[in-house]
Design an enzyme around this catalytic site. Structure first.
Site, mmCIF file in Angstrom:
data_model
loop_
_atom_site.group_PDB
_atom_site.id
_atom_site.type_symbol
_atom_site.label_atom_id
_atom_site.label_comp_id
_atom_site.label_asym_id
_atom_site.label_seq_id
_atom_site.Cartn_x
_atom_site.Cartn_y
_atom_site.Cartn_z
ATOM 1 N N CYS A 65 21.929 37.430 13.989
ATOM 2 C CA CYS A 65 21.541 37.935 12.360
ATOM 3 C C CYS A 65 21.786 36.487 11.546
ATOM 4 O O CYS A 65 22.805 35.836 11.613
ATOM 5 C CB CYS A 65 22.717 39.082 12.020
ATOM 6 S SG CYS A 65 23.906 38.771 10.654
ATOM 7 N N GLU A 66 20.791 36.463 10.836
ATOM 8 C CA GLU A 66 20.897 35.079 9.871
ATOM 9 C C GLU A 66 22.150 35.273 8.661
ATOM 10 O O GLU A 66 22.260 34.457 8.033
ATOM 11 C CB GLU A 66 19.621 35.009 9.248
ATOM 12 C CG GLU A 66 19.293 35.922 8.287
ATOM 13 C CD GLU A 66 17.681 35.841 7.601
ATOM 14 O OE1 GLU A 66 17.214 34.890 8.157
ATOM 15 O OE2 GLU A 66 17.202 36.475 6.647
ATOM 16 N N HIS A 67 22.472 36.542 8.459
ATOM 17 C CA HIS A 67 23.347 36.538 7.486
ATOM 18 C C HIS A 67 24.893 36.179 8.107
ATOM 19 O O HIS A 67 25.712 35.648 7.134
ATOM 20 C CB HIS A 67 23.620 38.203 7.010
ATOM 21 C CG HIS A 67 22.395 38.413 6.176
ATOM 22 N ND1 HIS A 67 22.137 39.794 6.567
ATOM 23 C CD2 HIS A 67 21.565 37.585 5.544
ATOM 24 C CE1 HIS A 67 20.547 39.750 5.671
ATOM 25 N NE2 HIS A 67 20.331 38.404 5.261
ATOM 26 N N HIS A 68 25.254 36.345 9.388
ATOM 27 C CA HIS A 68 26.646 36.071 9.861
ATOM 28 C C HIS A 68 26.553 35.326 11.014
ATOM 29 O O HIS A 68 27.313 34.869 11.420
ATOM 30 C CB HIS A 68 27.377 37.484 10.110
ATOM 31 C CG HIS A 68 27.313 38.389 9.090
ATOM 32 N ND1 HIS A 68 26.454 39.292 8.640
ATOM 33 C CD2 HIS A 68 28.536 38.560 8.203
ATOM 34 C CE1 HIS A 68 26.818 40.058 7.813
ATOM 35 N NE2 HIS A 68 28.175 39.734 7.418
ATOM 36 N N GLN B 87 16.719 42.119 11.497
ATOM 37 C CA GLN B 87 16.048 43.260 12.464
ATOM 38 C C GLN B 87 14.596 43.713 11.838
ATOM 39 O O GLN B 87 13.899 43.655 12.685
ATOM 40 C CB GLN B 87 16.936 44.465 12.670
ATOM 41 C CG GLN B 87 16.439 45.296 13.645
ATOM 42 C CD GLN B 87 17.346 46.519 14.096
ATOM 43 O OE1 GLN B 87 18.419 46.325 14.085
ATOM 44 N NE2 GLN B 87 16.630 47.665 14.516
ATOM 45 N N HIS C 142 24.588 45.444 15.943
ATOM 46 C CA HIS C 142 24.927 44.181 15.252
ATOM 47 C C HIS C 142 26.361 43.965 15.488
ATOM 48 O O HIS C 142 27.180 44.824 14.925
ATOM 49 C CB HIS C 142 24.568 44.197 13.742
ATOM 50 C CG HIS C 142 22.959 44.438 13.345
ATOM 51 N ND1 HIS C 142 22.002 43.548 12.839
ATOM 52 C CD2 HIS C 142 21.982 45.374 14.012
ATOM 53 C CE1 HIS C 142 20.962 43.786 12.822
ATOM 54 N NE2 HIS C 142 20.854 45.098 13.592
HETATM 55 ZN ZN LIG Z 1 24.923 40.366 10.127
#
Ligand SMILES: [Zn+2]
Length: 214
Positions: A104-107, A145, A173
């Site tokens: 995941c590119e956010h975390h 996703q 996730h």
């Molecule tokens: Zn994430």
């Protein structure tokens, strides 16, 4: 038949993806290796990067991360070229339960699950083994996703111009599971439906029931 607008939209989507993939890392002359950065991160976290268990962790992490993002060095043309065939088959082709792992590119934490891909050929089909490779190519990048789902559908639409494409991804996730945001066992489901899969309820229902019928 693919209408031109759709094709244009797909082209734009894919162009944006390529630009992302080709973007040079900023200030690349200040070339700390990923391993160097991880060593510093361990210190910031309050760890001793020189203790036995951690001594080779930065290098191991770099190696793992390079593998998990190796999709940046592949493109859909290379993955799919040479694997497209002309046939007289106009029924649904379905490859289901393709296992994948992405970040995941956010975390920068993993999300994993299953991807189901279906299309209805219009003269051309793509070698079945190439579809999981296409999924992996896009999964091994920093992703969300929704985009992963769209990119897989767009790639197939672009390469063989089928009468329709459907992609469904079910994933968990870790960024949500580990922080307790996601209830245990729950999944995030995304879908991309193009052409016949969008316009024809029966086609879409057939796809969805084939996925469910495990
Ligand atoms: Zn994430």
């Amino acid at each position: 038949m693919i209408d031109e607008k759709l094709n244009e939209k797909l082209n734009e989507k894919i162009k944006r993806t390529e630009e992302l993939a080709l973007a040079e890392p900023e200030n690349s002359e200040a070339s700390d290796s990923i391993a160097d950065l991880v060593r510093r991160m361990l210190v910031v976290l309050g760890e001793n990067p020189d203790r036995d268990g951690l001594r080779r962790t930065p290098e191991r992490f770099e190696k793992a991360l390079r593998f998990l993002t190796s999709g940046y060095h592949q493109d859909q043309d290379k993955v799919l070229n040479g694997a497209m065939f002309s046939v007289c088959y106009d029924q649904m082709v379905l490859v289901k339960d393709i296992e994948f792992h992405s970040l995941c590119e956010h975390h920068l934490l993993p999300f994993s699950g299953k991807c189901h891909v279906a299309y209805i050929p219009d003269k051309k089909v793509v070698g079945l083994s190439k579809i999981p490779r296409l999924v992996n190519m896009y999964a091994r990048r920093l992703q969300i996703q929704e985009r992963l789902t769209n990119q897989i559908a767009a790639a197939i639409q672009q390469k063989i111009a089928p009468l329709g494409v459907g992609v469904v991804i079910e994933a968990r996730h870790l960024c949500m599971v580990m922080r307790g945001v996601e209830k245990q066992g729950s999944q995030t489901v995304t879908s991309a439906m193009l052409g016949a899969f969008r316009e024809n309820i029966q086609t879409r229902e057939e796809f969805l029931s084939l996925i469910r019928g495990k």
